[in-house]
Design an enzyme around this catalytic site. Structure first.
Site, mmCIF file in Angstrom:
data_model
loop_
_atom_site.group_PDB
_atom_site.id
_atom_site.type_symbol
_atom_site.label_atom_id
_atom_site.label_comp_id
_atom_site.label_asym_id
_atom_site.label_seq_id
_atom_site.Cartn_x
_atom_site.Cartn_y
_atom_site.Cartn_z
ATOM 1 C CG HIS A 57 -1.675 -1.220 1.451
ATOM 2 N ND1 HIS A 57 -2.559 -1.696 0.517
ATOM 3 C CD2 HIS A 57 -1.699 -2.106 2.484
ATOM 4 C CE1 HIS A 57 -3.100 -2.825 0.967
ATOM 5 N NE2 HIS A 57 -2.591 -3.092 2.160
ATOM 6 C CG HIS A 219 -5.944 -6.159 1.283
ATOM 7 N ND1 HIS A 219 -6.714 -5.306 2.025
ATOM 8 C CD2 HIS A 219 -4.712 -6.152 1.858
ATOM 9 C CE1 HIS A 219 -5.983 -4.811 3.022
ATOM 10 N NE2 HIS A 219 -4.778 -5.303 2.944
#
Lengths: 331, 331
Positions: A57, A219
């Site tokens: 991320h 995700h």
């Protein structure tokens, strides 16, 4: 098409984090065993602010370590929670005696490991946990399940609480402040193409030409609905309308907005999104008081974007504007 | 797979640039007809610093407008030079009587249109032109042709000259300073996947599995050689070795390094590259004095990276460290 830049899958995250010593040499220090990142110059006599979670991320969370934001970030493997041992070591390292505010995105593994670490540390290292659960796409899962996911609103929580901690706010107040930012925040995302797991050609899901995935997280999971592609104005409206409703925004209100690229979204696309967001909100009499536009909470190389709105008040804006100096955010 | 976020191809760049008014409201002002971006608060009594070029490289150049860097940026359509009329309007707007330093990446269209604009403005608006031609991949084209391309070293030129202009340096000195940064700089890039033109599924070139393209620029063109994929250590060495040689770096020297993602390269990959770069240089006794690691000069959504080395001296480092506050770079 090639796999990308990597020496080995097993050392990928550790090597990537070590790279921070190059760009952030004056700002951050990389601890190798266990792996975590702290400020180069430890803060004294303030509540420590710690966050972390799975990698993939970036710049979240390691890019937000520095004066005015985090004291430490704890990166796990790609899309996997860091271990309680890593988290415990990081909190021990940065607790200067005033306790630690722990900011966690709402995922089962993260919440579990951060909670276990806090428990293991016991009364010598008091902690307050703020769980960020801003993703409206998972709102229907609230009953009984793990609840809404945490996504890009975590930046607002880290920035605002980081500034308040720098001013000397006590631990309990920081916990309340963090939860009030979470309450004022909501996020929705969509994808034009899913992400590719590092070192593979494996897409996390496939879309036909002319389809988008609405309500994606960070995700690589599918969203809540596969929809036909529409123009930017329609797509941004579809993202923003539920956010306005959820955060109870009315004519005359102001927001802090985060227009967030999920990985491979171009700066041009994010600019178009920011433009549409402003147009949509101003037509309802809602002002964009502050905005971040860029790729801050990514999902590897996903092509897509999320929009976060935080209903602003004077305190949030004052703390948002406070100085910050981190590898990925500075003013 | 979907096309991405867009309302229409014809208004794509103009809408994207308008988005800057949202994120950079306190920093930049967007002028619509003709299109260019200036600081929100115009500087007085200093040489103006102006750059620009085709869009698709965001945050370059519009993201670098603000105190300590550019006074104006002039964006063209995707991968196309801005018109002389745009450039002329921008220079007229920001020239406060001390003249304008014009920083241009070495592409035929850009050099032509910026030169024509400067000529049209005449003696009322004196200009100095700095042409950035850092891309070693095109070194063999120097004889007779347009010469080496300009890529990510333009950031170093804009940052260093921007700081010197802020200090009050006169126009002629800024031209010399800019050319000395260019002389001290070299860049090489490689790609794992080419870029996609906005609003299409058209890749600018195709690579087989396990191949990379070495020596790419920032316009989706093929590089100088298609090679087999190798590990990060080998690929970074292949990029950096010629840069060290070209810039004449010796044991004891220091560099400003730019590890630049070309669009969809993950933060993890750039971290691995930064780590390898530092390891490679330090084994030769060369220090990384400063580094930028991120996606600053992109080629739409290309998966790849470039590395730029600038041989540092005390003046470059002092000006690099001077305060800067722009949408994409601040410290």
């Amino acid at each position: 098409m090639s796999l990308g830049l990597m020496n080995s899958r097993t050392s990928f995250v550790a090597e990537a984090v070590r790279g921070l010593r190059v760009s952030g040499a004056d700002l951050v220090r990389v601890h190798g065993d266990p792996l975590f990142v702290t400020r180069a110059v430890p803060a004294q006599d303030k509540v420590a602010v710690v966050s972390g979670g799975g990698s993939g991320h970036e710049p979240l969370h390691t890019g937000f370590v520095g004066p005015g934001m985090l004291d430490a970030a704890v990166p796990g493997e790609v899309f996997s929670s860091p271990t309680a041992a890593q988290i415990r070591a990081a909190i021990r390292d940065v607790d200067s005696g005033r306790g630690t505010l722990v900011i966690v995105k709402n995922y089962t593994g993260d919440v579990l490991n951060f909670s276990v670490a806090a428990e293991l540390l016991g009364e010598d290292h008091p902690t307050e946990l703020v769980i960020v659960d801003d993703d409206l796409a998972t709102a229907s899962m609230v009953q009984g399940g793990p609840g809404r996911r945490g996504t890009a609103a975590v930046i607002a929580v880290e920035k605002i609480c980081g500034a308040a901690a720098e001013e000397g706010a006590p631990l309990r107040d920081l916990g309340e402040l963090g939860r009030s930012v979470v309450m004022a925040s909501a996020t929705l995302g969509l994808a034009f193409r899913s992400c590719t797991h590092p070192g593979t050609h494996r897409r996390s899901f496939e879309l036909d030409d002319g389809q988008i995935e609405f309500g994606v997280g960070i995700h690589g999971e599918r969203g809540i609905e596969t929809r036909p592609l529409a123009d930017a104005m329609a797509l941004v409206s579809d993202l923003v309308r539920p956010l306005v409703s959820e955060t109870g925004l009315c004519r005359g209100d102001e927001v802090i907005a985060i227009v967030n690229g999920l990985g491979s979204t171009t700066g041009l696309e994010l600019g178009v999104a920011a433009n549409e967001l402003e147009t949509f909100l101003s037509s309802g009499g809602i002002g964009v008081a502050r905005a971040l536009v860029g790729s801050f909470v990514t999902s590897l190389d996903m092509h897509g974007l999320s929009i976060t709105l935080v209903k602003a008040n004077d305190e949030f804006l004052r703390l948002w504007d406070a100085p910050v100096r981190t590898p990925a955010l500075a003013w």
